[in-house]
Write a protein that holds these residues in place. Structure first.
Motif, PDB file in Angstrom:
ATOM      1  N   ARG A   1      40.425  57.626  66.180  1.00 53.16           N
ATOM      2  CA  ARG A   1      39.620  56.704  66.623  1.00 53.16           C
ATOM      3  C   ARG A   1      39.865  56.034  68.042  1.00 53.16           C
ATOM      4  O   ARG A   1      39.046  55.255  68.415  1.00 53.16           O
ATOM      5  N   LEU A   2      40.823  56.440  68.708  1.00 54.74           N
ATOM      6  CA  LEU A   2      41.348  55.901  69.946  1.00 54.74           C
ATOM      7  C   LEU A   2      40.631  56.757  70.928  1.00 54.74           C
ATOM      8  O   LEU A   2      40.810  57.910  71.122  1.00 54.74           O
ATOM      9  N   ALA A   3      40.303  56.285  71.776  1.00 60.36           N
ATOM     10  CA  ALA A   3      39.904  56.667  73.163  1.00 60.36           C
ATOM     11  C   ALA A   3      41.136  57.391  73.877  1.00 60.36           C
ATOM     12  O   ALA A   3      42.012  56.911  74.186  1.00 60.36           O
ATOM     13  N   ALA A   4      40.572  58.504  74.522  1.00 60.06           N
ATOM     14  CA  ALA A   4      41.722  59.350  74.903  1.00 60.06           C
ATOM     15  C   ALA A   4      42.047  58.702  76.514  1.00 60.06           C
ATOM     16  O   ALA A   4      41.197  58.162  77.268  1.00 60.06           O
ATOM     17  N   HIS A   5      43.437  58.687  76.792  1.00 59.27           N
ATOM     18  CA  HIS A   5      43.776  58.270  77.863  1.00 59.27           C
ATOM     19  C   HIS A   5      43.209  56.565  78.267  1.00 59.27           C
ATOM     20  O   HIS A   5      42.602  56.437  79.149  1.00 59.27           O
ATOM     21  N   ARG A   6      43.243  56.093  77.240  1.00 57.50           N
ATOM     22  CA  ARG A   6      42.505  54.701  77.169  1.00 57.50           C
ATOM     23  C   ARG A   6      43.623  53.716  78.137  1.00 57.50           C
ATOM     24  O   ARG A   6      44.718  54.005  78.480  1.00 57.50           O
ATOM     25  N   ARG A   7      42.930  52.911  78.974  1.00 55.57           N
ATOM     26  CA  ARG A   7      43.111  51.959  80.178  1.00 55.57           C
ATOM     27  C   ARG A   7      43.491  50.458  79.630  1.00 55.57           C
ATOM     28  O   ARG A   7      44.092  49.969  80.449  1.00 55.57           O
ATOM     29  N   GLU A   8      42.881  50.154  78.566  1.00 58.08           N
ATOM     30  CA  GLU A   8      43.024  48.672  78.431  1.00 58.08           C
ATOM     31  C   GLU A   8      44.237  48.415  78.056  1.00 58.08           C
ATOM     32  O   GLU A   8      45.151  49.062  77.376  1.00 58.08           O
ATOM     33  N   LYS A   9      44.672  47.068  78.284  1.00 56.10           N
ATOM     34  CA  LYS A   9      46.103  46.574  77.986  1.00 56.10           C
ATOM     35  C   LYS A   9      46.468  45.963  76.637  1.00 56.10           C
ATOM     36  O   LYS A   9      47.439  46.498  76.173  1.00 56.10           O
ATOM     37  N   ALA A  10      45.337  45.574  76.085  1.00 57.14           N
ATOM     38  CA  ALA A  10      45.646  44.911  74.891  1.00 57.14           C
ATOM     39  C   ALA A  10      45.608  46.212  73.632  1.00 57.14           C
ATOM     40  O   ALA A  10      44.711  47.220  73.927  1.00 57.14           O
ATOM     41  N   PRO A  11      46.521  46.338  72.549  1.00 53.41           N
ATOM     42  CA  PRO A  11      46.549  47.333  71.790  1.00 53.41           C
ATOM     43  C   PRO A  11      44.910  47.377  70.741  1.00 53.41           C
ATOM     44  O   PRO A  11      44.641  46.205  70.517  1.00 53.41           O
ATOM     45  N   ALA A  12      44.956  48.634  70.657  1.00 55.53           N
ATOM     46  CA  ALA A  12      43.806  48.797  69.783  1.00 55.53           C
ATOM     47  C   ALA A  12      44.157  49.172  68.245  1.00 55.53           C
ATOM     48  O   ALA A  12      43.274  48.987  67.412  1.00 55.53           O
ATOM     49  N   ALA A  13      45.390  49.101  68.013  1.00 58.40           N
ATOM     50  CA  ALA A  13      46.034  49.326  66.652  1.00 58.40           C
ATOM     51  C   ALA A  13      47.413  48.645  66.380  1.00 58.40           C
ATOM     52  O   ALA A  13      47.990  48.640  67.461  1.00 58.40           O
ATOM     53  N   LEU A  14      47.523  48.005  65.402  1.00 54.51           N
ATOM     54  CA  LEU A  14      48.781  47.436  65.063  1.00 54.51           C
ATOM     55  C   LEU A  14      49.119  47.931  63.557  1.00 54.51           C
ATOM     56  O   LEU A  14      48.353  47.858  62.607  1.00 54.51           O
ATOM     57  N   VAL A  15      50.320  48.393  63.436  1.00 58.05           N
ATOM     58  CA  VAL A  15      51.157  49.171  62.278  1.00 58.05           C
ATOM     59  C   VAL A  15      52.208  48.040  61.891  1.00 58.05           C
ATOM     60  O   VAL A  15      53.055  47.849  62.943  1.00 58.05           O
ATOM     61  N   LEU A  16      52.155  47.319  60.997  1.00 61.70           N
ATOM     62  CA  LEU A  16      53.487  46.334  60.250  1.00 61.70           C
ATOM     63  C   LEU A  16      54.228  47.335  59.210  1.00 61.70           C
ATOM     64  O   LEU A  16      53.708  47.796  58.352  1.00 61.70           O
ATOM     65  N   VAL A  17      55.590  47.224  59.669  1.00 67.33           N
ATOM     66  CA  VAL A  17      56.517  47.711  58.905  1.00 67.33           C
ATOM     67  C   VAL A  17      57.756  46.878  58.506  1.00 67.33           C
ATOM     68  O   VAL A  17      57.819  45.937  59.131  1.00 67.33           O
ATOM     69  N   PRO A  18      58.560  47.220  57.460  1.00 67.61           N
ATOM     70  CA  PRO A  18      59.353  46.281  57.105  1.00 67.61           C
ATOM     71  C   PRO A  18      60.703  46.328  58.004  1.00 67.61           C
ATOM     72  O   PRO A  18      61.402  45.343  58.182  1.00 67.61           O
ATOM     73  N   THR A  19      61.121  47.338  58.481  1.00 62.91           N
ATOM     74  CA  THR A  19      62.246  47.519  59.167  1.00 62.91           C
ATOM     75  C   THR A  19      62.427  48.146  60.668  1.00 62.91           C
ATOM     76  O   THR A  19      61.358  48.799  60.790  1.00 62.91           O
ATOM     77  N   ARG A  20      63.201  47.840  61.241  1.00 65.94           N
ATOM     78  CA  ARG A  20      63.235  48.678  62.784  1.00 65.94           C
ATOM     79  C   ARG A  20      63.361  50.105  62.661  1.00 65.94           C
ATOM     80  O   ARG A  20      62.986  50.732  63.600  1.00 65.94           O
ATOM     81  N   GLU A  21      64.139  50.423  61.730  1.00 69.08           N
ATOM     82  CA  GLU A  21      64.203  52.223  61.665  1.00 69.08           C
ATOM     83  C   GLU A  21      63.110  52.670  61.307  1.00 69.08           C
ATOM     84  O   GLU A  21      62.433  53.579  61.850  1.00 69.08           O
TER      85      GLU A  21
END
Length: 556
Positions: free
Chosen positions: A72-92
């Motif tokens: 669903r992401l536009a190819a070579h998108r130029r906008e600065k703000a993210p289009a997707a956010l993935v939240l995970v429990p740990t840094r690894e």
């Protein structure tokens, strides 16, 4: 549709309707066909549906949400703000998911940024300023960046909560609510979890709209075949655990294993013990820098280490392809932790082994875990010295047999022929076997380990050793330290804020955090003494409820 999509045999990634750039990336990576969870999840996610998925580690769920995000992401998108956010429990896990998104989205020019505590925040701020497409973040650092005004979620079209049950266990519930409140109401929301506790179902009802629900268990063995994970428990007195673990590992001979411990001190001590026994063991816990942790993982994946001794938090999200064994040095206090741990083995058609060292008082807790895991745990006796000697001779025999079948032995013939002029051929062979046996680590271990059994429950149905079944929150072995936090009720601070800040920025879990007192202008929180200085440093470097706070050991 609740997991009823037709996904018959022979489904390909092309059948899922993925764009050419993604298909090319998957082909170059050697992926041939989607796993069941990818078959179930990708089509509705590409259509923009919300999804609630219950899936164990090792089922391919990262690609199940990563591919639709990139689709669903536009190819070579130029906008600065993210289009997707993935939240995970740990840094690894943040690093692992980011790497997967980067690999899949290379031809789309996808800009992926991992955001987590313990890494220089300046680099993350610069990347956000330059522009990103997908942010993969731990909740604590994501909320910190939101409160700084550096992370803007107004354009986010998709939010993924990966291993959501782990995030709730770590005290991130309020952080997740605050982050989701900053995203558009019309976003697509995806939630994946290995278990589905009631409070997680409640969160899903609040934030998911008419979600597709799918449940993908671990691959089951065909009739007549062994199950993918062989689950075994040994009853061992606490004082005998190091010797028992070494004996069990000698018998099992794992190609690669993770040994889970409760505390970082236990990790360090056990690592030294195992290295002294001849294993190539590496420690992994929250007291190590990210650079140290990366080096450890590199040695494990590169085959220069075969045992990883780790705390739960440090090992969350790790995906080690060659892993054959998971060992619970202590019975996990939460059954869900056991499910997450054993999910790392028994993958790709191979049998995995889960071993648990249980103390005599922990019978009831093991039964509870058995119910949650949905599979029996076989109780066995710790191998005896005779068992160990037999196993080592078996290994020597197997090594010699392989050498006889595959090696070129002609260059040693002159040695044998010379010796047979003086000794009987069988005696020469016996001497050679002895040398091979000793060279393979076949030294005798003459110390018998006490054979014990579970203590019977006390009259009235309460287990012996009260407290073993459900430890109180924050109880841990060893002394505790009380910390002063210079924010209280006046600043809107609640216990969850402190637990989330501590677990998000250190290697501690929510269960390591002890008593919390919230006063009008300050708060007091108990943590393990050995981790107190690290917690002080970590909290001084972050914000709580959007504010910097005075953090020190309590002097009262």
């Amino acid at each position: 549709m609740d997991g009823e999509r037709d996904t018959g045999a022979g489904t390909t990634f092309e059948d899922l309707g993925l764009r050419p750039e993604l298909l090319a990336a998957l082909t170059s990576l050697g992926y041939e066909e989607p796993t069941p969870i990818q078959q179930e999840a990708v089509p509705p996610l590409v259509e923009g549906r919300d999804l609630l998925g219950q899936a164990a580690t090792g089922t391919g769920k990262t690609a199940a949400f990563a591919l639709p995000v990139l689709q669903r992401l536009a190819a070579h998108r130029r906008e600065k703000a993210p289009a997707a956010l993935v939240l995970v429990p740990t840094r690894e896990l943040a690093v692992q998911v980011s790497e997967a998104l980067h690999r899949y989205g290379r031809e789309l020019g996808a800009r992926v940024l991992p955001v987590y505590g313990g890494a220089p925040i300046g680099r993350q701020l610069r990347a956000l300023e330059t522009g990103v497409d997908v942010v993969v973040a731990t909740p604590g650092r994501a909320l910190d960046l939101l409160q700084r005004g550096s992370l803007h979620l107004g354009d986010v079209a998709t939010v993924v909560l990966d291993e959501a049950d782990e995030m709730l266990d770590m005290g991130f519930a309020e952080d997740l609510e605050a982050i989701l409140d900053e995203t558009p109401a019309g976003r697509q929301t995806v939630l994946f979890s290995a278990t589905m506790p009631r409070r997680l179902d409640s969160l899903a009802r609040r934030h998911l709209r008419d979600p597709v629900r799918i449940t993908i268990g671990r691959e089951k063995a065909a009739p007549g075949q062994a199950p993918r994970v062989r689950q075994t428990a040994y009853v061992v007195p606490r004082a005998a655990k190091p010797a028992a673990l070494g004996r069990i590992l000698d018998i099992e001979a794992p190609a690669a294993a993770i040994v889970f411990c409760r505390t970082r001190e236990e990790v360090d001590t056990l690592t030294e013990t195992l290295n002294g026994r001849g294993y190539r063991a590496e420690a992994l816990h929250g007291g190590m820098s990210q650079e140290q942790r990366d080096r450890v993982m590199g040695r494990l994946r590169g085959g220069t280490a075969d045992l990883l001794v780790a705390t739960d938090v440090a090992a969350r999200g790790l995906d080690i392809e060659q892993l054959t064994h998971v060992v619970n040095y202590d019975v996990p206090s939460a059954p869900e932790s056991y499910v997450h741990r054993i999910g790392r083995v028994g993958r790709a058609g191979r049998e995995g082994v889960a071993v648990t060292l249980a103390e005599p008082r922990e019978h009831r807790m093991l039964k509870t875990i058995e119910k949650v895991a949905g599979a029996p745990i076989t109780i066995e006796q710790v191998p005896t010295v005779a068992d160990l000697r037999t196993r080592r001779l078996d290994l020597t025999r197997a090594a010699l047999r392989e050498s006889l079948l595959t090696d070129d032995l002609d260059r040693f013939r002159v040695v044998v022929e010379t010796l047979t002029d003086e000794f009987d051929l069988v005696e020469v062979a016996l001497a050679a076997v002895k040398l091979a046996h000793e060279a393979g680590g076949g030294t005798d271990d003459d110390e018998e380990i006490p054979q014990v059994s579970f203590r019977p429950d006390k009259p009235g149905g309460k287990p012996a050793g009260r407290g073993a079944e459900r430890p109180a929150r924050g109880r841990a072995d060893g002394p505790r330290a009380r910390l002063f936090v210079g924010l209280g009720r006046e600043a809107g601070v609640r216990p969850g804020d402190l637990v989330g800040a501590i677990t998000g920025e250190t290697g501690l879990t929510g269960r390591d955090v002890g008593a919390i007192e919230i006063h009008q202008r300050f708060a007091l929180v108990e943590v393990p003494e050995g981790a107190a200085d690290e917690v002080v440093r970590a909290l001084r470097a972050t914000m709580i409820k959007g504010r910097k706070a005075t953090i020190r050991r309590d002097r009262s």
